[in-house]
Enzyme design. Structure first.
Site, PDB file in Angstrom:
ATOM      1  N   ASP A  21       0.861  -1.189   0.000  1.00 31.83           N
ATOM      2  CA  ASP A  21       0.000   0.000   0.000  1.00 31.83           C
ATOM      3  C   ASP A  21       0.891   1.230   0.000  1.00 31.83           C
ATOM      4  O   ASP A  21       2.060   1.169   0.399  1.00 31.83           O
ATOM      5  CB  ASP A  21      -0.917   0.006   1.220  1.00 31.83           C
ATOM      6  CG  ASP A  21      -1.889   1.188   1.223  1.00 31.83           C
ATOM      7  OD1 ASP A  21      -2.370   1.560   0.134  1.00 31.83           O
ATOM      8  OD2 ASP A  21      -2.152   1.748   2.295  1.00 31.83           O
ATOM      9  N   TYR A  53      -0.378   8.774  -2.769  1.00 32.22           N
ATOM     10  CA  TYR A  53      -0.217   8.590  -4.210  1.00 32.22           C
ATOM     11  C   TYR A  53      -1.245   9.385  -5.008  1.00 32.22           C
ATOM     12  O   TYR A  53      -1.026   9.695  -6.172  1.00 32.22           O
ATOM     13  CB  TYR A  53      -0.385   7.104  -4.563  1.00 32.22           C
ATOM     14  CG  TYR A  53       0.835   6.238  -4.354  1.00 32.22           C
ATOM     15  CD1 TYR A  53       1.992   6.711  -3.735  1.00 32.22           C
ATOM     16  CD2 TYR A  53       0.830   4.916  -4.794  1.00 32.22           C
ATOM     17  CE1 TYR A  53       3.094   5.902  -3.553  1.00 32.22           C
ATOM     18  CE2 TYR A  53       1.937   4.094  -4.625  1.00 32.22           C
ATOM     19  CZ  TYR A  53       3.059   4.588  -3.997  1.00 32.22           C
ATOM     20  OH  TYR A  53       4.159   3.774  -3.821  1.00 32.22           O
ATOM     21  N   GLY A  54      -2.385   9.672  -4.391  1.00 34.93           N
ATOM     22  CA  GLY A  54      -3.502  10.267  -5.125  1.00 34.93           C
ATOM     23  C   GLY A  54      -3.172  11.454  -5.996  1.00 34.93           C
ATOM     24  O   GLY A  54      -3.559  11.496  -7.169  1.00 34.93           O
ATOM     25  N   CYS A 195     -11.977   3.105   0.251  1.00 35.97           N
ATOM     26  CA  CYS A 195     -10.632   3.483   0.694  1.00 35.97           C
ATOM     27  C   CYS A 195     -10.331   2.585   1.878  1.00 35.97           C
ATOM     28  O   CYS A 195     -11.197   2.384   2.747  1.00 35.97           O
ATOM     29  CB  CYS A 195     -10.592   4.957   1.105  1.00 35.97           C
ATOM     30  SG  CYS A 195      -9.052   5.449   1.920  1.00 35.97           S
ATOM     31  N   HIS A 197      -8.752   3.011   4.459  1.00 29.08           N
ATOM     32  CA  HIS A 197      -8.838   3.648   5.777  1.00 29.08           C
ATOM     33  C   HIS A 197     -10.247   3.530   6.370  1.00 29.08           C
ATOM     34  O   HIS A 197     -10.419   3.545   7.593  1.00 29.08           O
ATOM     35  CB  HIS A 197      -8.497   5.138   5.689  1.00 29.08           C
ATOM     36  CG  HIS A 197      -7.044   5.460   5.603  1.00 29.08           C
ATOM     37  ND1 HIS A 197      -6.268   5.134   4.509  1.00 29.08           N
ATOM     38  CD2 HIS A 197      -6.216   6.095   6.482  1.00 29.08           C
ATOM     39  CE1 HIS A 197      -5.030   5.569   4.720  1.00 29.08           C
ATOM     40  NE2 HIS A 197      -4.979   6.150   5.903  1.00 29.08           N
TER      41      HIS A 197
END
Length: 288
Positions: A21, A53-54, A195, A197
């Protein structure tokens, strides 16, 4: 095991599962894998030094992700899990071609399949980061189900809440209403936590959405996919004590502190992996 030698090599059943990740969220995938596959060992790489990374260009995401995945392969993992929506969208096809015959699991399609099966009305919501929303990865995944009406909502405040350890309180509930009330108004009956998270916010999300909305965790569904590919490829361990190893490109102590919120007591420690061409991790003890 090197990347170049994979074609002639059958994965070892005793080898760990490699999970990658860009940061901490993939630890919810690791948590689900541990829960569903109690005998399996895990080698996890979190690229926290280069996260998130977004906002990065797709070519850069691809480069960084392949560096980390190459390292996992070189350590001899028997399967790969791309526990990052941005990386999955950027290089999943490349990874499956590059790492044959290793099974490669990601987080988008497993959640999509489960949501389609669970929805009674075809009105499905996805909550995710701005990057995942803009990639249209979930739109592409649902293309094979034309009866689905997809409603995507970016939730940029959620990740900072999770990494700060905040899972309740007026501020979080207000943010949840801001993001989720439009989905309630749209009549969604199934919601993908898009996501890794977000499983840590299941309580507040369920509270705001109500009991009639089915929540689909991309982390949990990915772990089910790991179970499936190990069973289909005769790669499950028969038993024995598993080992859990965690590497980060960032600060190891910070990774341990934040990571424990995602994983729990299995994250007893972390080692630094410097990443980049030519670097090698020594396992417990450090890097060169």
């Amino acid at each position: 095991m090197s990347v170049s030698s994979l074609e002639s090599t059958h994965p070892d059943r005793e080898a760990p599962i490699g999970i990658f990740d860009s940061g901490f969220g993939g630890l919810t995938v690791a948590r689900s894998v541990i829960d569903q596959l109690a005998h399996e060992s895990i080698l996890y790489v979190g690229d926290t030094a280069r996260a998130p990374y977004g906002p990065r260009p797709i070519a850069e995401v691809r480069e960084y992700a392949l560096e980390c995945l190459d390292h996992l392969v070189e350590q001899g993992v028997k399967a790969l899990v791309i526990a990052c929506n941005s990386a999955s969208a950027a290089m999943l096809r490349d990874a499956r071609e590059r790492y044959k015959p290793l099974p490669v699991v990601e987080v988008i399609l497993p959640a999509t399949r489960r949501a389609v099966a669970a929805s009674r009305t075809g009105r499905i919501g996805v909550i995710c980061t701005h990057a995942t929303a803009e990639s249209l990865a979930y739109d592409d995944a649902f293309a094979a189900a034309p009866h689905v009406s997809l409603h995507t909502q970016a939730c940029p405040k959620f990740v900072p809440f999770v990494e700060a350890g905040t899972t309740g309180g007026d501020e979080l509930i207000a943010a949840a209403h801001e993001y989720l009330d439009p989905l309630t108004s749209a009549g969604v009956d199934t919601l993908i936590l898009g996501c890794t998270h977000y499983p840590l916010l299941t309580g507040v999300i369920s509270y705001v959405m109500g009991d009639n909305v089915t929540l689909v965790s991309s982390a949990e569904e990915s772990a089910k996919d790991v179970y499936r590919v190990l069973a289909e490829n005769d790669l499950m361990r028969d038993g024995g004590e598993p080992t859990y190893t965690f590497l980060t490109t960032g600060d190891a102590k910070e990774f341990e502190t934040i990571g424990a919120r995602f994983l729990g007591p299995e994250l007893a420690g972390a080692n630094q992996f410097t990443g980049g061409p030519g670097s090698r991790d020594l396992g417990p003890g450090g890097t060169v």
